[in-house]
Design a protein around this motif. Structure first.
Motif, short mmCIF file in Angstrom:
data_model
loop_
_atom_site.label_atom_id
_atom_site.label_comp_id
_atom_site.label_asym_id
_atom_site.label_seq_id
_atom_site.Cartn_x
_atom_site.Cartn_y
_atom_site.Cartn_z
N ASP A 153 0.77 -1.38 0.00
CA ASP A 153 -0.23 -0.18 -0.01
C ASP A 153 0.75 1.20 0.13
O ASP A 153 0.64 2.31 -0.55
N LEU A 154 2.10 1.09 0.71
CA LEU A 154 2.94 2.39 0.82
C LEU A 154 4.33 1.57 0.32
O LEU A 154 4.67 0.57 0.53
N ALA A 163 5.63 7.09 -0.25
CA ALA A 163 4.60 6.92 -1.63
C ALA A 163 3.62 6.06 -1.42
O ALA A 163 3.94 4.90 -1.51
N ALA A 164 2.43 6.34 -2.05
CA ALA A 164 1.31 5.47 -2.13
C ALA A 164 1.20 4.61 -3.00
O ALA A 164 1.95 5.07 -4.32
N ASN A 165 1.00 3.45 -3.14
CA ASN A 165 0.88 2.58 -4.31
C ASN A 165 -0.44 2.84 -5.01
O ASN A 165 -1.39 2.86 -4.44
N LEU A 166 -0.31 3.28 -6.31
CA LEU A 166 -1.44 4.11 -6.77
C LEU A 166 -1.93 3.11 -8.00
O LEU A 166 -2.18 3.16 -9.08
N ARG A 167 -1.91 1.53 -7.71
CA ARG A 167 -2.26 0.59 -8.72
C ARG A 167 -3.74 0.80 -9.20
O ARG A 167 -4.56 1.27 -8.83
#
Length: 167
Positions: A153-154, A163-167
């Protein structure tokens, strides 16, 4: 990172517990290292009793158990013993270790380093002997980890930027 997070939560009055994946290896540290020396293909998530760790996580999260007997590694004695942990008033559990992306948990943080950075960090902490073998093990582990980091998630980079995972 896990210890820092636990300390920050404690400052906010939130009690946390850290599950250390190293306690869940099937073999104690020296025996595990020797197994790796015999067969480098031994390196990987199969070294860890992920099923037991997941079971313990699930028991704590469900509230079914307020005490738990879990493995505890004694490095100098090369033994895996056990300890009983009480989970009264624990609001957050933190699971740290190499293969945590394979566990079913609410939130996952991936420390995004390459194996050389991890090797250097371990040398600075005096965790391992400096050897080509240890570097080879880290390279294998990092190759495995790269496939699973999409589950995070991060991401935390080597400068501790998040940073966030922007999946």
């Amino acid at each position: 990172l896990a210890t820092a997070l636990k300390e920050i939560l404690s400052e906010e009055g939130i009690k946390a517990f850290i599950f250390h994946m190293d306690d869940y290896f099937h073999l104690p540290p020296t025996s595990n290292h020797n197994q790796r020396l015999e067969d480098i293909n031994f390196v990987g998530p199969q070294e860890v009793n992920l099923g037991l760790l997941q079971k313990h996580i699930d028991l704590v999260i469900s509230g079914q158990e307020n005490t738990l007997e879990k493995p505890l590694v004694h490095y100098k004695e090369n033994e895996i013993r056990s300890e009983t942990i009480g989970f009264d008033e624990i609001s957050v559990i933190i699971i740290e270790g190499t293969y945590t992306m394979l566990l079913d948990v609410d939130f996952k943080v991936f420390i995004d380093r390459d194996f050389k950075e991890t090797f250097q960090n371990r040398m600075e902490r005096g965790r391992d002997e400096m050897s080509p073998f240890v570097e080879n093990v880290l390279e294998i582990e990092h190759a495995i980890l790269q496939k699973d980091k999409i589950n995070a998630d991060l991401f935390v980079d080597k400068e501790y930027n998040v940073a966030a995972n922007l999946r």
